[in-house]
Write a protein that holds these residues in place. Structure first.
Motif, short mmCIF file in Angstrom:
data_model
loop_
_atom_site.label_atom_id
_atom_site.label_comp_id
_atom_site.label_asym_id
_atom_site.label_seq_id
_atom_site.Cartn_x
_atom_site.Cartn_y
_atom_site.Cartn_z
N THR A 158 0.70 -0.90 0.13
CA THR A 158 -0.18 -0.20 -0.04
C THR A 158 0.96 1.27 0.37
O THR A 158 2.15 1.56 1.19
CB THR A 158 -0.66 -0.32 1.32
N SER A 159 0.67 2.50 -1.09
CA SER A 159 1.70 3.73 -1.08
C SER A 159 0.44 4.15 -1.35
O SER A 159 0.45 5.39 -1.60
CB SER A 159 2.32 3.58 -2.47
N SER A 160 -0.18 4.72 -0.29
CA SER A 160 -0.76 5.73 0.47
C SER A 160 0.03 6.72 1.20
O SER A 160 1.32 6.99 1.79
CB SER A 160 -1.99 5.77 1.53
N SER A 161 -0.41 8.51 0.63
CA SER A 161 0.96 9.12 1.25
C SER A 161 0.83 9.61 2.48
O SER A 161 -0.26 9.16 3.02
CB SER A 161 0.93 10.74 0.29
N SER A 166 6.07 19.07 5.30
CA SER A 166 6.94 17.97 4.51
C SER A 166 8.25 17.10 5.47
O SER A 166 8.83 16.76 5.34
CB SER A 166 7.47 18.77 3.32
N GLY A 167 8.14 18.66 6.87
CA GLY A 167 9.74 17.77 7.71
C GLY A 167 10.56 18.46 7.38
O GLY A 167 11.46 18.12 8.55
N VAL A 168 10.76 18.96 6.36
CA VAL A 168 11.93 19.51 5.52
C VAL A 168 12.43 21.34 6.23
O VAL A 168 11.45 22.28 6.12
CB VAL A 168 11.60 19.86 3.92
N ALA A 169 13.33 21.08 6.83
CA ALA A 169 13.06 22.56 7.52
C ALA A 169 14.57 23.66 7.11
O ALA A 169 14.38 24.95 6.65
CB ALA A 169 13.89 22.65 9.29
N ILE A 259 6.16 7.03 2.90
CA ILE A 259 7.05 8.13 3.09
C ILE A 259 8.14 8.41 1.10
O ILE A 259 8.12 9.52 0.34
CB ILE A 259 8.67 7.68 3.69
N SER A 260 8.29 7.45 0.57
CA SER A 260 8.43 7.71 -0.86
C SER A 260 7.25 8.01 -1.70
O SER A 260 8.17 9.13 -2.38
CB SER A 260 9.22 6.31 -1.38
#
Length: 427
Positions: A158-161, A166-169, A259-260
């Motif tokens: 299963t590839s649910s987002s 985004s968590g990108v600081a 995650i991907s």
């Protein structure tokens, strides 16, 4: 295809011979009457001895489906036997269910063939078959059999987002969808300031200009991308006491898929590093093609690989790289690798993939009472909880994986750090 006689024909032959010998020895007519049905069966079977001509076609040969769906296998048998009975039987494999369970009867008069539904229980790669096709003549005296080719069913996880930000600081790329703190061409408004030589005319804010009487332009923040590394700890696959419960490898695969897909939608470069040897490595890439390749690699993960005590450490990481460390965090080597990545300058998020309930008090009842496995798991769980507390104390967030919303709070808090006030050195 080899044609052979059935046990029924052999029994008729033996019974007819024995009754014939007895009839001659005792010279009784009633024994001859008892022998007649067996002789008739022998004559019928010998007269209806067929020529072997059975053609079996089965499709598909290989299929790729997402997790939770089923696939229909169509088998068509063509034979030249008159009034023959054709049967098809598929072997039962662990991890998949068939409908019908044991097999079905084929009728050559049905042009579309017979469908058998295959329902895999979870992600992975399954070899269904080979099925056995048997044909028998009307007298039950002769039979022949053949096998269908194997069908490879690949089930993608299963590839649910993910849910959350985004968590990108600190984005480290050039072009992407993550807002940075640098002024430049972008879509997020930073401020409205006075016009300077070199500013583009299309950025003039006419409302502010008409109100203040001087040219003012909109200043925006640039959007950038980042590098995402997913570290999979597959050294040990923790299997709960209940066989239907997901293992640590199941949680790891589903977390990697989510995650991907999440960061692939942002245009980030996603790579996978396996500390063990169940999944393998995936080079950095982006786009829909890379997302499909990641799912194919995850669907081929090998559950039957024995546990491995040799850890393959991550090579080099870039400062500011976002690292998701998917691990049960039971081994000391895995915990040290997590700390090492944080000291190299990466933004590390620990994803706890230990199955829920393992090592807790209620899990003791699932072990045998004459062993101390339950107590041993409790002690190991307490040692692990102490190690997780130390990781959190040095600034490494560790969140258990319980679905796509597991990392929402961590990602939102890390994303909020982009707009947090910074202290300027020297002030």
């Amino acid at each position: 295809m080899h044609l052979s006689h059935t046990p029924a024909l052999l029994r008729s032959l033996v019974a007819a011979a024995v009754l014939g010998v007895v009839a001659v020895m005792v010279q009784r007519v009633d024994v001859v009457v008892l022998m007649v049905p067996f002789v008739v069966h022998l004559a019928w079977g010998w007269r209806s001895r067929p020529h072997v001509d059975l053609v079996v076609e089965s499709r598909p040969k290989a299929v790729v489906i997402p997790e939770g769906e089923s696939v229909s296998m169509v088998t068509h048998a063509t034979h030249a036997w008159r009034s023959a009975l054709v049967t098809l039987q598929w072997p039962v494999r662990p991890g998949i269910s068939l409908d019908p369970d044991s097999g079905t009867v084929l009728d050559a008069a049905v042009p579309e063939g017979v469908r058998v539904a295959v329902q895999p229980e979870r992600w992975g790669r399954y070899d269904v078959g080979p099925g056995t096709v048997a044909v028998c003549d009307p007298s039950g005296s002769w039979r022949a059999s053949t096998t269908t080719p194997r069908v490879t069913v690949t089930v993608r996880p299963t590839s649910s987002s993910l849910e959350g930000g985004s968590g990108v600081a600190h984005p480290i790329g050039i072009v992407g969808m993550h807002r940075s703190r640098r002024r430049g061409d972008g879509s997020d408004l930073a401020e409205v300031r006075e016009f300077r030589p070199g500013d583009r005319l299309r950025r003039i804010n006419w409302r502010v200009t008409s109100r203040l009487g001087a040219l003012h332009v909109n200043s925006t923040l640039t959007e950038r991308d980042t590098d995402v590394l997913i570290v999979a700890d597959t050294l040990v696959d923790i299997v709960p006491a209940r066989p239907e419960a997901p293992t640590s490898l199941d949680a790891t695969v589903r977390a990697i898929a989510a995650i991907s897909r999440h960061y692939g939608g942002f245009g980030d470069r996603v790579a996978i590093h396996d500390l063990g040897r169940r999944i393998g490595h995936v080079r950095p890439g982006t786009g829909p093609r890379h997302a499909r390749m990641v799912l194919n690699v995850l669907s081929r993960a090998n559950r039957d690989v024995p546990d491995w005590d040799r850890l393959r450490p991550v090579g080099t990481v870039t400062s500011g790289m976002l690292v998701f460390f998917c691990s049960p965090l039971l081994e000391r080597e895995s915990q040290d690798e997590l700390v090492r990545l944080r000291r190299l300058g990466a933004e590390v998020i620990g994803v706890d993939t230990l199955p829920e309930g393992v090592g807790q008090f209620g899990d003791i009842r699932s072990f045998r009472r004459d062993t101390f496995l339950g107590e041993a798991w409790m002690i190991r769980r307490m040692e692990r909880d102490e190690a997780l507390a130390r990781l959190r104390s040095i600034g490494i967030p560790v969140t258990p994986w319980r679905g796509t919303s597991s990392l929402a709070s961590v990602l939102l808090s890390m994303e909020a750090a982009r707009s947090a006030p910074r202290r300027v050195p020297g002030r």
